[in-house]
Design a protein around this motif. Structure first.
Motif, short mmCIF file in Angstrom:
data_model
loop_
_atom_site.label_atom_id
_atom_site.label_comp_id
_atom_site.label_asym_id
_atom_site.label_seq_id
_atom_site.Cartn_x
_atom_site.Cartn_y
_atom_site.Cartn_z
N ASP A 272 40.87 48.96 110.92
CA ASP A 272 40.44 49.43 109.61
C ASP A 272 39.21 50.30 109.81
O ASP A 272 38.54 50.23 110.85
N SER A 277 38.34 44.57 111.46
CA SER A 277 39.67 43.99 111.28
C SER A 277 40.70 45.12 111.51
O SER A 277 40.35 46.30 111.47
N PRO A 278 41.96 44.74 111.76
CA PRO A 278 42.48 43.39 112.01
C PRO A 278 41.92 42.80 113.30
O PRO A 278 41.32 43.51 114.12
N ASP A 319 54.00 51.98 109.03
CA ASP A 319 53.94 50.57 109.43
C ASP A 319 55.35 50.05 109.63
O ASP A 319 56.27 50.39 108.88
N GLY A 325 48.57 44.55 114.26
CA GLY A 325 47.83 45.70 113.74
C GLY A 325 48.25 47.01 114.36
O GLY A 325 47.50 47.99 114.34
#
Length: 334
Positions: A272, A277-278, A319, A325
């Motif tokens: 991110d 994260s992730p 995705d 991730g």
């Protein structure tokens, strides 16, 4: 994981998780699961077959049984179906190569504190990977990619592409699966010369020798030939090993060999924009700190900006359901 989810028990369990990792690594390194095969044998018999100590083998086999990776009955040990499928070398689904790659990384992680303080990996000696480490790395990448490649091929649209460059593609797993998905496609894996025997072995295993080729190529040092031109380029898990400047150069020279309208596809563990994260990409960045000079995980914004810098347009994230991730960023050459 938030502060409220931590407790002393979980903290200690996480701290000692390497006990289980090292137990698995030892079982694979010693070939325990392969030696047992489809039989049920004693620790003494295992020790005899691998020229080891019965006491040490007994303790290891009990620990593997406690983890559910072996089944103990009286004084004999046998492989459950999972171990037969994934941990015996004769199995076509054997994933021991990636487990041994993890084992070879342990020494660098033991010195992570020094790497963090220095901002660079600790280098005790300058040496190339051993033959065993090279095999574990390349075939480990094949293990990893084999799980995700079918979903990746379904997520990426190459229906209008005839030629694909798989840059730094190792054993060519993704190139193979793209060609299986798209019958009009031909692919070329460009990677280091030492990778070629492994790639040819995997390409032949999948009977794709007429559609997937290999070209020795160092994507840091070498430049493409003027005649090189492709409809799509696939950069899977190579940029995280390089710093920002080098990653930008790789993207630039790859984009340059695309036909107008061609697709550049970057496949990475993507952070991110906050970088916290992730979890897996954040930990993977630490792994890169421990083993490379400048590598790290990148965010979507960082990779997207590098693509925009070389004139790519219609940049988007794809995705495909990866639990780590991992995602694909696509850009189109104007």
């Amino acid at each position: 994981m938030s502060d409220s989810q931590w407790n002393p028990g979980l903290l200690m369990e996480t701290s000692g998780a390497y006990w289980r990792s090292c137990t698995i690594h030892t079982g694979v390194k010693l070939g325990i699961f392969t030696v047992i095969g489809g039989e049920a044998i004693t620790a003494r018999e295992v020790a005899k077959r691998i020229h080891g100590n019965p006491r040490g083998l007994g303790i290891l086999l009990d620990a593997l049984s406690a983890m559910g990776l072996l089944q103990k009955k009286e004084d004999t040990y046998a492989n459950p179906p999972f171990a037969l499928t994934y941990l015996t070398r004769e199995s076509p689904d054997y994933i021991g190569h990636i487990l041994m790659h993890h084992h070879h990384l342990v020494a660098s992680w033991q010195q992570l504190d020094e790497a963090v303080l220095n901002g660079a990996p600790v280098k005790n000696e300058m040496r190339d990977r051993s033959k065993e480490e090279q095999e574990s790395f390349l075939l480990g990448m094949y293990n990893n990619a084999s799980f995700s490649a079918p979903a990746v091929a379904d997520a990426v649209d190459l229906s209008n592409c005839s030629t694909l460059l798989d840059l730094g593609g190792g054993p060519g797993t993704y190139a193979i699966h793209f060609c299986k998905k798209y019958p009009q496609l031909k692919a070329w894996v460009y990677d280091l010369a030492g990778t070629e025997p492994f790639a040819l072995r995997i390409i032949e295993k999948h009977l794709m020798g007429d559609r997937v080729g290999f070209t020795p190529f160092d994507f840091i040092k070498n430049n493409f030939h003027e005649s090189d031109a492709f409809d799509a380029a696939w950069l899977s898990h190579i940029l995280h090993g390089e710093g920002e400047d080098e990653s930008q150069r790789i993207i630039a020279k790859t984009a340059a060999v695309l036909h107008p309208g061609g697709k550049l596809l970057i496949h990475e563990f993507i952070l991110d924009d906050t970088k916290d994260s992730p979890l897996f990409p954040a930990l993977f960045s630490l792994n890169m700190l421990a083993v490379t000079d400048k590598g790290r995980a990148y965010s979507y914004s960082e990779l997207g900006a590098m693509m925009e810098n070389v004139g790519l347009t219609a940049i988007r994230r794809i995705d495909y359901g990866s639990p780590k991730g991992t995602a694909i960023i696509e850009g189109i050459k104007a």
